[in-house]
Enzyme design. Structure first.
Site, short mmCIF file in Angstrom:
data_model
loop_
_atom_site.label_atom_id
_atom_site.label_comp_id
_atom_site.label_asym_id
_atom_site.label_seq_id
_atom_site.Cartn_x
_atom_site.Cartn_y
_atom_site.Cartn_z
N CYS A 224 0.82 -1.36 -0.02
CA CYS A 224 0.03 -0.17 -0.01
C CYS A 224 0.71 1.18 -0.09
O CYS A 224 0.23 2.49 -0.19
CB CYS A 224 -0.91 0.11 1.14
SG CYS A 224 -2.12 -1.38 1.26
N HIS A 303 12.66 0.77 5.44
CA HIS A 303 12.35 -0.75 5.11
C HIS A 303 12.82 -1.48 6.19
O HIS A 303 13.75 -1.46 6.64
CB HIS A 303 12.96 -1.22 3.85
CG HIS A 303 12.16 -2.22 3.10
ND1 HIS A 303 12.03 -3.59 3.58
CD2 HIS A 303 11.99 -2.30 1.89
CE1 HIS A 303 11.54 -4.17 2.67
NE2 HIS A 303 11.25 -3.57 1.70
N HIS A 387 -1.33 19.78 7.55
CA HIS A 387 -2.50 18.84 7.00
C HIS A 387 -1.53 17.08 7.21
O HIS A 387 -0.43 17.33 6.80
CB HIS A 387 -2.93 19.04 5.60
CG HIS A 387 -3.61 20.28 5.45
ND1 HIS A 387 -4.86 20.73 5.96
CD2 HIS A 387 -2.99 21.50 4.78
CE1 HIS A 387 -5.06 22.21 5.61
NE2 HIS A 387 -3.85 22.39 4.95
N HIS A 391 -2.32 7.01 5.76
CA HIS A 391 -2.87 5.85 4.70
C HIS A 391 -4.18 4.97 5.48
O HIS A 391 -4.13 4.69 6.74
CB HIS A 391 -1.92 4.73 4.68
CG HIS A 391 -2.44 3.40 3.98
ND1 HIS A 391 -3.13 3.33 2.83
CD2 HIS A 391 -2.33 2.21 4.40
CE1 HIS A 391 -3.48 2.15 2.49
NE2 HIS A 391 -3.03 1.46 3.41
N HIS A 420 -13.99 5.94 5.26
CA HIS A 420 -15.58 5.59 5.41
C HIS A 420 -16.20 5.50 4.06
O HIS A 420 -17.16 4.60 3.49
CB HIS A 420 -16.16 6.70 6.06
CG HIS A 420 -17.90 6.56 6.35
ND1 HIS A 420 -18.53 7.21 5.32
CD2 HIS A 420 -18.58 6.17 7.24
CE1 HIS A 420 -19.84 6.95 5.85
NE2 HIS A 420 -19.73 6.47 6.79
N ASN A 424 -10.25 0.82 2.18
CA ASN A 424 -8.87 0.96 1.61
C ASN A 424 -8.68 0.61 0.31
O ASN A 424 -8.81 -0.43 -0.19
CB ASN A 424 -8.44 -0.27 2.55
CG ASN A 424 -6.75 -0.30 2.57
OD1 ASN A 424 -6.20 0.54 1.62
ND2 ASN A 424 -6.37 -1.15 3.17
#
Length: 496
Positions: A224, A303, A387, A391, A420, A424
């Protein structure tokens, strides 16, 4: 009796003391130089005209000194500007809005689950409990092949979903920016789980008849957080290719990855992942400076793949019956927390003001020397960013980051509302969140945005953008027809 002194701990608000401290540390150089310059100016005023003339005549300049000095200044300026990295602009972006026919209300999702998993009612109940607490709404969408009973995840259906999502986002981007296909110099497409041959980037080249010398890349298996990885790759390419346009497409194709088995760890993605995609135009052309929405400031990638637990916490594999699915480990949140800690340790010095860095350093020294039990100081990232785009991987992810970064409900509003409304959507969720902030009319010139994404491997990647101009509320986009309804209250549990 003498008058009692007032209680200063109540009369003096500590927040103003903190603001004063922050201002003092952040502007220490300015506050130091101003008195020095004032003293020099006053000394010059005390000198008479004759003394000033004598001082000027005492300075001897010859032609060789002037030429050497000029050459040195020009040389240093040339080296500086040539070594300075090219500015990368985000001209504009477009998000895919799924058609209404793909909508999957809770009732439809659960009815399909009961029919597909009729032999295992416990798995159906598990999915229902997950869905009740997921934070998803009634308007999320799944691709047409998943609406069949049982699902029909063919290669043709997967290509059909990819064409629908990617081409729709690309068409919207062309319309927004006025970009022509022949103007694209670099193309990057990231999709983690669907990697056909020819690749998705080749599919885009074929559809829009892009140039034969285009530099194209297809990223798969990156999870993702692949959207930020694509931006990092585009930035590096734009550093070595002047006057170029780069198009990045981020998506996840759901059709071939819908799990039809009974393993609970693999059923969880069925409840959270939904259709989505985004296309964005990056450029290093100076002519784009005025109309570009954002400027890329930093990309930080972390990572944790060297650790076995982190490597296997999001793992594609077969269950005991041979059904392929994505297994999510119970240690996922703890591993994500460690990855985030490493990421913000690198990010902090790049973005935090001096006042926060000094407090963090002093606390660290105090824990090492004075008392190891001192509570570690968590920097206030709200001073560095206006802001936050976290994710939208799930409700637990957003809750954990809000707690660890000490963010307000408004800072996490875009992430929760994106989860909502769209679910995802993997690597493209960050752009739906940024679209939400713009649709609410909250983005102003100079505002800084922090995008945080997690991915399999395990990775935590961040991108920092600075708003190039005040952005008016867009009249199109995925939020255009529903932004007036948001934000909505999301209960802890939605009883189905």
């Amino acid at each position: 009796m003498p008058p009692i002194l007032p209680d200063f701990s109540n009369s003096v608000k500590l927040k103003y003391v903190k603001l004063g401290y922050q201002y003092l540390v952040n502007h220490i150089l300015t506050l130091t130089l101003i008195p020095i310059m004032a003293c020099i100016f006053l000394e010059v005023l005390h000198l008479g005209p004759d003394e000033i003339l004598k001082l000027w005549t005492s300075l001897h300049f010859d032609l060789v000194q002037i030429l050497c000095s000029s050459f040195l200044i020009i040389f240093i300026a040339t080296v500086y500007f040539m070594s300075k990295p090219r500015t990368v602009f985000l001209v504009d972006y477009a998000c895919f809005k799924p058609p209404v026919t793909c909508r999957v209300p809770f009732s439809t999702f659960m009815e399909h689950s009961r029919l597909i998993l009729s032999n295992n009612p416990k798995s159906v109940e598990f999915q229902m409990r997950i869905l009740e607490r997921s934070g998803l709404g009634e308007e999320t969408c799944l691709p047409p092949a998943i609406h069949y009973i049982p699902p029909n995840p063919t290669m043709e259906a997967a290509r059909g979903e990819a064409e629908l999502v990617i081409f729709s986002a690309m068409d919207a981007l062309f319309e927004k920016t006025g970009l022509k296909p022949k103007d694209i110099d670099i193309l990057i497409v990231n999709c983690s789980l669907f990697s056909p041959t020819p690749s998705l980037s080749a599919m885009v080249i074929n559809k829009y008849k892009l140039r034969s010398n285009i530099r194209s890349f297809n990223l798969s298996g990156m999870g993702c957080s692949a959207g930020v990885i694509s931006i990092d790759l585009a930035r590096d390419l734009l550093q070595v290719h002047p006057s170029s346009n780069a198009v990045v497409v981020s998506t996840e194709i759901i059709t071939p990855n819908y799990y039809q088995g009974n393993e609970r760890a693999m059923l969880l993605p069925n409840c959270l992942f939904r259709m989505g995609g985004a296309a964005l135009l990056l450029s290093n052309r100076r002519s784009e400076r005025r109309r570009a929405k954002y400027r890329l400031v930093h990309v930080v990638r972390t990572h944790k793949g060297s650790d076995d637990k982190a490597y296997r916490c999001v793992f594609e594999e077969e269950d005991r019956e041979g059904n392929v699915g994505i297994s999510l480990s119970k240690d996922l949140m703890a591993i994500a927390g460690e990855a985030l800690k490493s990421n913000i340790t690198t990010m902090g010095p790049l973005v935090l003001p001096a006042s926060e860095q000094l407090l963090f350093l002093l606390t660290l020294i105090g824990r090492k020397i004075v008392n190891p039990k001192w509570k570690p100081y968590i920097p206030d990232f709200k001073q560095a960013f206006e802001h936050f785009c976290i994710h939208a991987g799930g409700r637990a992810v957003i809750d954990e980051l809000q707690k660890n970064l000490q963010l307000s409900a408004e800072h996490c509003e875009a992430s929760r509302m994106t989860l909502h409304r769209f679910g995802n959507t993997s690597s493209s969720s960050l752009w739906y969140e940024l679209g939400y902030i713009e649709a609410k009319g909250r983005m102003r010139k100079g505002d800084r945005v922090w995008q945080i994404a997690f991915g399999s491997g395990f990775k935590c990647n961040s991108a920092v953008w600075k708003c190039n101009r005040s952005i008016e509320t867009p009249s199109d986009g995925p939020w255009a027809d529903c932004i007036d309804r948001y934000p909505v209250h999301i209960p802890e549990v939605v009883k189905l």
